[in-house]
Structures are given as C-alpha cells and as structure tokens.
Enzyme design. Structure first.
Site, PDB file in Angstrom:
ATOM      1  N   CYS A 174       0.850  -1.197   0.000  1.00  0.00           N
ATOM      2  CA  CYS A 174       0.000   0.000   0.000  1.00  0.00           C
ATOM      3  C   CYS A 174       0.882   1.243   0.000  1.00  0.00           C
ATOM      4  CB  CYS A 174      -0.913   0.007   1.204  1.00  0.00           C
ATOM      5  SG  CYS A 174      -0.014   0.170   2.731  1.00  0.00           S
ATOM      6  N   CYS A 211       3.758   1.900   2.485  1.00  0.00           N
ATOM      7  CA  CYS A 211       5.048   1.252   2.269  1.00  0.00           C
ATOM      8  C   CYS A 211       6.007   2.199   1.550  1.00  0.00           C
ATOM      9  CB  CYS A 211       4.871  -0.008   1.424  1.00  0.00           C
ATOM     10  SG  CYS A 211       3.751  -1.207   2.155  1.00  0.00           S
ATOM     11  N   ASP A 248      -8.618 -41.619 -18.166  1.00  0.00           N
ATOM     12  CA  ASP A 248      -7.679 -42.693 -17.912  1.00  0.00           C
ATOM     13  C   ASP A 248      -7.807 -42.989 -16.416  1.00  0.00           C
ATOM     14  OD1 ASP A 248      -5.689 -44.467 -18.374  1.00  0.00           O
ATOM     15  OD2 ASP A 248      -4.077 -43.031 -18.053  1.00  0.00           O
ATOM     16  N   ASP A 303      -2.913 -38.774 -17.827  1.00  0.00           N
ATOM     17  CA  ASP A 303      -1.805 -38.276 -17.013  1.00  0.00           C
ATOM     18  C   ASP A 303      -0.697 -37.677 -17.879  1.00  0.00           C
ATOM     19  OD1 ASP A 303      -0.615 -40.448 -18.104  1.00  0.00           O
ATOM     20  OD2 ASP A 303      -0.278 -41.535 -16.250  1.00  0.00           O
ATOM     21  N   ASP A 336      -0.315 -41.874 -22.228  1.00  0.00           N
ATOM     22  CA  ASP A 336      -1.489 -41.861 -23.091  1.00  0.00           C
ATOM     23  C   ASP A 336      -1.400 -40.793 -24.174  1.00  0.00           C
ATOM     24  OD1 ASP A 336      -1.554 -39.915 -21.253  1.00  0.00           O
ATOM     25  OD2 ASP A 336      -3.307 -40.658 -20.193  1.00  0.00           O
TER      26      ASP A 336
END
Lengths: 770, 58
Positions: A55, A58, A464, A668, A672
């Site tokens: 903010c 700071c 899968d 995955d 595959d």
C-alpha cells in the site's frame, strides 16, 4: 501475513552480509542502471523492483529511509512494485541504498527488464498526452462553434464568424497534426505491407474533413466541421485509452507469471566447506550444478534440490495452489516459486528452458501467439469489409453530392468512422486472452486458444484411470492387527523399517504414513537393528529382528499365509478396493496393511459436475475388470472399459467420434500420448508430465481433477461471451451504417458510437477474469 | 465587439498554455500511479509528515 515486515538493525546487517556489495560492481550495474541525464560522473539512475509493498504507506516508509542516505533519492511506484533510485556514487554507494530499502523492511532487486517497462510507461504517457490535447482542443473548438449554432441568420457578423473559424482552425491543428498521428502511422504501416487496417478509414476521415474544412474556410464557401473532427478524434482516442487499460488488466495474470525469475542470485562457491564464498551473480549465469543460497522472499532461479535449511515455498505460479508447500533437505524446488519462511541452500539441477518454469513459459508463449479460429475468420474477412467500407463511403458521398446535398462529405466521413470493425475484430481475441489468463491463475495452462472452443463443444469425456481418476500412489488407510498383542503403530514402524530401502509405491506410502504418525525415531532405531534384509522382486521384503524372521509382502503373491487361521473374511478375497500388504513371521500373519485405490477426493464431484453439464463419461483403463469397475462406480463414471490396450483406447475414442461425439480426453500425459492427440480436446494432469513436449491441449499444473470441470465451465462462458460480442458488433454495424448513409448520424456521434462499441466488447470479456 | 478580436486569439493562446502545463504534468509522471496518492490521505504514519523535507534534503 503482516502487512509490513518487521524492520530492525539485524536486517541491515543481513543485507550487507548477503552480498549487496556485489551491486556496486560496474558490470553488474550495467544491467539495471544508467547515468543520470545531466551526465554528471558518478550520478546515476537505478531501476529496482521491490518486493513486499502492499500500500501507499510502504512507499512512504521506504522514502523516509532513503532520505537518510546522502545524495540518494527514490521514486516509488507501489502499483507497479518498482522504484527508480537516483544516487551519487561518490557520496554513498548503491549497495547502501539497497541496504536502506532492506532496513525499511522490504526486499530490493535489480530490475533488469526495467528498460522495457519504462518504454511501456512512456508509451502510455504519450497516449494520455495525445488524448489530453485532443480533449482540451475539442472543448475549446466547441466554444467557438457554439455562436454559429445558436445564432439566427444575420445575428452573427460575418467577420466575427470568420474570426471564430480561424480560431477553430488553430485549435484543430494540434489535434490533426499531433493527436491523430497514431492513426496515420498505423494506416501507413499496414498499407506499405499491402494490408488494409482499421486505422485507414479513420485516417482518411481525419485528413479529408480537415482539408475540406480548411478549404471551405479559406475560400469562404461551404461549411466547416472542425468541431466534429476534434470530437471524433477525442472519442476514438478515449475509447482506445480505456480499452488499452482493460486489455492490460486482462493480460496481467499472464505477465505476473512471466516476470517471476529473480534477476540476481547468491552463488556459493565451494559449498559445503565452511569458508564457502558467496557472490551475487545475474541469475541467467547460474548453471546446473551450482549451489545457491535463497533468502526469504526470493524466487528460485532454477529447478533444484534443497541441500540445507528448511522452509516452505509458494508454488502458486506453477500449481495455482496458494498454500505454502513445506520444503526440507532433499526436497525438490521449482524455478519461479518463492521461498517463504527460511533461507535455504539449493543445488540447481535445471535452468532456463529445461526447467519446469521454462516449459510453462514456452507453452504460454505458444498460446499467446495463436488466435482463436473464429478470430482468424474475422481477420480474413475484415480486409474485404474495410475495402467495402471505403467504397461505400465514396459512393455515399458522391451520391449525396449529385443529389445536391451540401453535407455530402459529412455523410461520407460518418460512414467511414461508424463502420470501422474494431469491435468485430476485438470480439474473439479479447475473450480468449482473458480466459487463458484466468485459467493460468488457477494453475491450468492452455496451449492454444482453439482448445477452449473445443472444450466448450465437447460431448463426451473419457478418463484414464491411474494418475488421472486415481493418484499414482495409493494411500495406506488402515493397519489391522491379525492376532493378539500386535500394536498397529509398532507394526507400522516395523513395516516402514523393512521397506526403508525400497522404492516401491506401496513402500513409499507406508513410509509416508509412518512419518505422519511421528514414528521417525522408532523407524530409524528399528532399521539399525535389522539383519539380513532381503528384497526379492515379487516376493516382498524379509529381514531378521531380534532373532525373528519378518516378512512384508502383498496378498496376491503371498499364497501360504493366505490360508492362515484368524484372517478376516473380506481380506481373503482378491480385495477389489485396493492393495493389501501382509506383515508375517513364522507363526503366520501379524498385521494387514490396507491401501485405498487412491481415488482422487475430487473425482466424484468432477464427474458429477460434468454430468450436470450434459457430458457422457467413460473410463478407459488397461487394468483388470474388478479394479476398473470399482473405480468407475466410486467416481460415478457411467461406462467403463477394462483391459484396454493403448490401441483399444484409441479405437474407443474413434468409435465415439464416428458417432458424432466430440471427445474430451483426460489423462496423465505420460502413457497416453496417442489417446490425447486423437481426442478433440485433451487435458493432462500436470504433476509429472513433460509440459512443452506434451500433446495435451490443456495441462493441469494444479494436479486438481476438479479444474477439468472449472475449465469446461469457463470455456463455455468464453464461447458465450465471444458470441455475444460478435452479435453485438454485427448489430451495431447493421444499425449504424444505414443511419450514417441516410445522413442521420453526424461524425461526432459516429466516433462516440464506435468507441463505445469497442469498449462494450472489452468490458464484456473482462467478466471472464472473475 | 472589437474586444472579441483580442479575446478570441487570447483564448487560443490560453488553451495552448494549458496544453503545455498538461504536457509537463504527464511527462513528470503525475498520472502514472493514481492510486497511491489517494490512499496516502488515509495514512496516519508519522513518516508521511517527514517525507517532504526529507526529499528536499536529498
């Protein structure tokens, strides 16, 4: 998280010891500083990124701290998280400035890409200035035009009228010669490349209106339209300004990810020797094998392994998971994630494009370069559409002129402006960019924008099993004593000790369960007392403890003990719900370890959500029937195919496609590949999959199955928003072109309409970011 | 009515002056961060009061 990190003397010390001295090296400075404008030797500007600012307060704290460094000044931009430091090396070195920022409680980093960022800032300032000039001039031209509109014939003396015209002309000059320049430049750039862009009609409109009005004023015949001219330039620029802001917001999610790597990193030479030398080097110079120390709040420069220290990391960039992930010695850390709670020493294993972060970036760049199919079509037609617009405007102007209409030119200009297909060409890309950014924040990477369209249109989902609906590693959920005097925890500790050297998945989950039960010390002491440990593939592990031979093996392969007395009936069967492992000695089985099937906790919810969404679901697995049907039933998947070979899976997808289905495949991403590339749209669970080389359209870095349903929902919304945008843009043009042709739409209203229609399209798309 | 001959050109000059001031304010970065200065009103930290003299010293 505290809004303001604690400050204190020790922070300053730490900063100095952390090697900010390296910042004063001219070679290091070259990357992020430049000499001050005046050319005074020793005076320079440094571009610094500051972490931890939330903010305005700071910035005030940092500025107050810097005020105490002689000769230094800082300009903090909280929103951008960066600052420009103005310093004088002869009075205080740059490292002192860095230390001061650190002392204020924030972490400064040299901002290497700052030059690029300031260029963007300059561009934005320039745009604002063009808009401001157009606005101020427009207002004043309105003042001069006002008497002409309100006076009745003869009220306004001709000399005054001419004076006002000249003043309007003067005010229009900055608009035509400065504010409208981007239109000319873009139009010319595209013309040279043999293309017709949307800026061409606007540029022609500006030039024609100004030339005709100037001629009318000089010759004293005809009307002047300086007010309309300045107004539509202002509206178009204003629309683009707002639109650029909205677009920046849309890509911010993507940018936040790409700006994650640190600019410098602390390398330790000679680690683990106590006299290891620390030096701060540019992070692109870090190579695999280097040992680096990462302080709290810093990002990891590459994928690596923790060698010393303990901490937790924020891996949200790669997984969308905002909870900190604990990191101990031996754990892997990923590039671009943040070190949160303690300093760690890390051996870097992969950097740059090889790291997981590099792969993510490559995929995102690929996605950003692609265009949704619908946008490609729009672009192809836009060119002919634009030529049509030019022709239509010319015909309208000429026609009205022949009809004796004094406003013929005015009408032609209106047609030019109002038909500009900005909204049309923005409609699809803006929606897809916003959606891709939103998904990235969730930890879902989209490899190309067409994937979203395909995902929205999918009718069937095939899953899968292993690694997708179930986790790779089953979880130990019960330890059952099979005779009196066996303590489950002791049995677990013994099992973990037996399996200590094994890398089998079941062994890993036994070890994890023992850790969760805080049995570490007992396991370690048991391991020390084990004798003659033997691991035989397919027969489990055996070892001698205090003269007793113990064996740990899975049920199916441990025939003899299967028949032992005192065994629960349901354990005898080929337990379908998951694996069972036995701990036995010469007397027979002592305890059974039951593992679940590793079904993901969100599997059932995800499948249910997809069903609600109207998708048919199927589970394709190479596993045996019992295991597949159990998982299918528990996850709620309608159909399942067991013992499917990779070819069989492919054939099943092709069969569905032959029936007219659009198939979404979830896998995955490792075993595959063919399945994923055959499906209409594919999703890979991202936990272990290679990302960039993968064939998946979407990658779930989050490894949360539920994100499949989320992505599907967002994809459908994106398609809807795109269609709304296209419909709106088409409707707008259909309504406005006849009005402009009929001479009912003055040029300023045309400019306003065009700006508003583009803005409506962008704002509609921004809804997707929520 | 003759005064109009002075006032109209004067208004042109005035607008150009305003444009110049606007140019200065844009180029000095006053519009770069519109949030921070609005929020600084809410900041009751003492550092806020010290900031201005601190910068002048530098």
């Amino acid at each position: 998280m505290p809004r303001h990190p604690p400050r204190g003397r020790h922070v300053l010390q730490a900063a100095l010891s952390a090697g900010y001295a390296a910042i004063d090296d001219p070679e290091v400075q070259a990357a992020f500083t430049r000499p001050a404008d005046a050319g005074t030797p020793g005076r320079g500007k440094a571009f610094v990124a500051i972490d931890g600012m939330y903010c305005a307060a700071c910035a005030v704290k940092i500025e107050a701290q810097i005020a105490q460094v002689p000769g230094a000044r800082i300009d903090v931009n909280v929103a951008a998280g960066n600052a420009v430091v103005d310093w004088e090396a002869s009075r205080a070195p740059l490292s002192a400035v860095f230390a001061a920022i650190e002392a204020a409680g924030y972490r400064p980093y040299p901002a290497g890409d700052h030059a690029q960022r300031t260029a963007a800032d300059r561009g934005r300032r320039q745009e604002l200035w063009r808009l401001g000039v157009a606005g101020l001039c427009m207002m004043q031209v309105m003042m001069y035009a006002w008497p002409g509109y309100v006076s009745t014939d003869g009220d306004l003396a001709p000399d005054i009228a001419r004076l006002l015209q000249w003043a309007s002309w003067m005010m229009s000059l900055p608009v035509v010669l400065f504010s409208a320049v981007p239109f000319y430049r873009n139009a010319w750039r595209d013309l040279r490349r043999g293309r017709v862009s949307m800026d061409l009609p606007v540029a022609i409109a500006v030039v024609v209106t100004f030339a005709a009005s100037s001629w009318a004023m000089a010759s004293g015949q005809g009307e002047v339209w300086f007010d309309s001219l300045t107004m539509f330039v202002f509206f178009l620029l204003g629309g683009r300004w707002l639109e650029a802001g909205a677009r920046r917001r849309a890509v911010r999610d993507l940018e936040r990810i790409t700006r994650r790597l640190p600019d410098t990193v602390e390398r330790l030479s000679g680690w683990p020797a106590p006299q290891a030398r620390a030096e701060r080097i540019a992070s692109h110079r870090v190579a695999a094998g280097d040992v680096v120390r990462i302080a709290v709040g810093e990002a990891f420069p590459g994928d690596g392994t923790v060698l010393a220290g303990g901490s937790s990391a924020d891996e949200a960039v790669l997984t969308g998971e905002s909870r900190p992930v604990p990191k101990g010695i031996g754990d892997a850390v990923v590039a671009g994630s943040f070190n949160l709670t303690g300093p760690v020493v890390v051996r870097v294993d992969r950097t740059g494009a090889d790291s997981r972060f590099g792969q993510v970036l490559a995929l995102m760049e690929q996605a950003a370069a692609g265009k949704p199919r619908i946008a490609e079509i729009a672009d192809r037609y836009a060119r002919w559409f634009l030529l049509g617009v030019l022709l239509l405007a010319a015909v309208a102007g000429f026609g009205w002129h022949l009809a004796g209409e004094p406003r013929a030119l005015w009408i032609a200009v209106s047609v030019l402006i109002v038909t500009c297909p900005c909204a049309l060409s923005l409609a699809a890309p803006i929606a897809s960019v916003t959606a891709v950014g939103r998904l990235a924040r969730q930890g879902v990477l989209v490899s190309h924008p067409q994937a979203l369209e395909a995902l929205a249109q999918a009718t069937d989902a095939v899953f899968d099993k292993t690694g997708t609906l179930t986790r790779d590693v089953p979880t130990l959920y019960a330890v059952e004593p099979l005779r009196d005097g066996v303590d489950p925890l002791r049995a677990l500790a013994l099992a973990a000790a037996l399996e200590a050297g094994s890398r089998h998945p079941l062994a890993r989950s036994i070890a994890e369960a023992a850790r969760n039960q805080r049995l570490d010390t007992e396991v370690a002491s048991t391991v020390a007392r084990l004798d003659a440990v033997r691991e035989t593939a397919g027969e489990g592990v055996s070892a001698t403890l205090d003269g007793v031979r113990w064996r740990l093996a899975s049920a199916a392969l441990d025939g003899p003990v299967d028949a032992a007395p005192g065994m629960p009936a349901d354990l005898r069967a080929d337990a379908p719900s998951g694996a069972v492992v036995w701990l036995s000695d010469a007397e027979g089985p002592a305890a059974a370890f039951r593992f679940d099937d590793g079904l993901r906790p969100d599997a059932a919810d995800t499948v249910a959500a997809l069903h609600r969404d109207g998708l048919r679901t199927a589970l394709l697995s190479g596993d045996h029937e019992a295991a597949v049907s159990t998982v299918a039933a528990r996850a709620g998947v309608t159909r399942h195919v067991s013992r499917a070979t990779p070819d069989g899976k492919l054939a099943e997808v092709e069969r569905l496609q032959a029936q007219g289905a659009r198939v979404l495949a979830v896998g995955d991403g490792i075993n595959d590949g063919p399945l994923l590339s055959r499906a209409d749209v594919s999703v890979a669970m991202g936990a272990g999959a290679p990302i960039a080389q993968g064939r998946a359209d979407l990658v779930l870095l989050s490894d949360r199955l539920a994100d499949v349903a989320f992505a599907r929902g967002l994809a459908k919304r994106t398609l809807r928003v795109t269609q709304q945008n296209l419909a709106w843009a088409a409707l707008y043009n259909a309504a406005c072109v006849p009005l402009a042709l009929a001479g009912l739409l003055p040029p300023w209203a045309a400019g306003l309409g065009m700006a508003a229609s583009s803005l409506a399209v962008v704002l509609n798309a921004l809804r997707l970011a929520r | 009515m003759d005064i109009v001959y002075l006032l109209v050109p004067l208004s042109v000059v005035l607008v150009f002056l305003i444009v110049a001031v606007f140019w200065w304010s844009v180029q000095s970065g006053q519009f770069d961060d519109l949030e921070r200065h609005g929020e600084s009103v809410l900041d009751d930290d003492e550092a806020g009061a010290r900031k201005a003299p601190g910068r002048d010293d530098a």
